[in-house]
Design a protein around this motif. Structure first.
Motif, PDB file in Angstrom:
ATOM      1  N   UNK A 297       0.858  -1.188   0.000  1.00 13.75           N
ATOM      2  CA  UNK A 297       0.000   0.000   0.000  1.00 13.75           C
ATOM      3  C   UNK A 297       0.888   1.229   0.000  1.00 13.75           C
ATOM      4  N   UNK A 298       0.335   2.316  -0.495  1.00 18.46           N
ATOM      5  CA  UNK A 298       1.060   3.584  -0.500  1.00 18.46           C
ATOM      6  C   UNK A 298       0.051   4.723  -0.524  1.00 18.46           C
ATOM      7  N   UNK A 299       0.352   5.761   0.217  1.00 19.21           N
ATOM      8  CA  UNK A 299      -0.452   6.981   0.223  1.00 19.21           C
ATOM      9  C   UNK A 299       0.511   8.160   0.266  1.00 19.21           C
ATOM     10  N   UNK A 300       0.398   9.052  -0.701  1.00 15.87           N
ATOM     11  CA  UNK A 300       1.106  10.326  -0.612  1.00 15.87           C
ATOM     12  C   UNK A 300       0.101  11.287   0.006  1.00 15.87           C
ATOM     13  N   UNK A 301       0.320  11.631   1.256  1.00  5.61           N
ATOM     14  CA  UNK A 301      -0.631  12.439   2.011  1.00  5.61           C
ATOM     15  C   UNK A 301      -0.499  13.926   1.791  1.00  5.61           C
ATOM     16  N   UNK A 302       0.679  14.371   1.360  1.00  2.78           N
ATOM     17  CA  UNK A 302       0.911  15.795   1.096  1.00  2.78           C
ATOM     18  C   UNK A 302       0.635  16.064  -0.382  1.00  2.78           C
ATOM     19  N   UNK A 303      -0.437  16.764  -0.652  1.00  8.52           N
ATOM     20  CA  UNK A 303      -0.927  16.946  -2.016  1.00  8.52           C
ATOM     21  C   UNK A 303       0.051  17.699  -2.919  1.00  8.52           C
ATOM     22  N   UNK A 304       0.916  18.527  -2.356  1.00 10.29           N
ATOM     23  CA  UNK A 304       1.905  19.236  -3.165  1.00 10.29           C
ATOM     24  C   UNK A 304       2.887  18.272  -3.841  1.00 10.29           C
ATOM     25  N   UNK A 305       2.911  17.024  -3.396  1.00 15.15           N
ATOM     26  CA  UNK A 305       3.849  16.040  -3.931  1.00 15.15           C
ATOM     27  C   UNK A 305       3.167  15.033  -4.851  1.00 15.15           C
ATOM     28  N   UNK A 306       1.893  15.240  -5.151  1.00 14.84           N
ATOM     29  CA  UNK A 306       1.167  14.359  -6.074  1.00 14.84           C
ATOM     30  C   UNK A 306       1.635  14.602  -7.500  1.00 14.84           C
TER      31      UNK A 306
END
Length: 179
Positions: A90-99
């Motif tokens: 699983x993976x989640x990029x939680x900081x949207x500036x890094x999407x």
């Protein structure tokens, strides 16, 4: 600490509880990560700690750091099958500036290298909902192949969506050109 080209992975620490709470209670983060909103509950810090930070919950979960060592997401593995040498990622990029900037792909590559070459896994899998095209493209770039669909397995904003099951074998991964 594990290092990629742009990211670092480190184990969870108690100081991560507030950032986890922020990510897990963010509507947009959960929408793309799970196709799940609204959550059945909004997690407070105690629930986050109980769910992810107790020793019995230590299931291979890591914080993703950027080049400046700022936490930007989380990744890891679960559902380990030791005889088959397999697990679910699983993976989640939680900081949207890094999407959409390659941080998730880099962090997942670090995790794949670690699990295939240090843990000696043979097979790694993951799933996503059929509306998350950005994630699917990143997984395919790393060599994951679509292995199946669970029809109408996700309910996203009032509509049913398929879950896409993807897998990657170590032999396939080692044959990929390195990006």
């Amino acid at each position: 600490m594990l290092q990629g080209k742009r990211t670092f992975l480190r184990p969870l620490a108690p100081d991560d509880i507030p950032i986890y709470q922020k990510w897990y209670n963010d509507q947009e983060v959960n929408y793309w990560a799970n196709g799940a909103w609204p959550l059945s509950t909004m997690f407070n810090e105690e629930e986050i700690e109980e769910r992810f930070f107790t020793p019995e919950k230590d299931n291979g979960r890591y914080i993703i750091l950027n080049e400046e060592h700022k936490p930007i997401g989380t990744t890891g593995f679960r559902d380990i099958n030791y005889p088959a040498r397999s697990a679910v990622l699983f993976i989640i990029i939680g900081e949207k500036d890094f999407w959409g900037r390659g941080y998730g792909t880099d962090a997942l590559k670090v995790l794949l290298d670690y699990l295939f070459f240090q843990w000696n896994f043979n097979r790694l899998s993951l799933d996503l909902w059929d509306g998350n095209f950005r994630a699917q493209k990143a997984y395919e770039k790393l060599g994951f192949k679509t292995e199946g669909r669970l029809r109408q397995a996700r309910f996203v904003l009032g509509e049913y969506h398929d879950a896409i099951l993807m897998g990657l074998l170590r032999d396939e991964y080692t044959q990929l050109p390195k990006y």
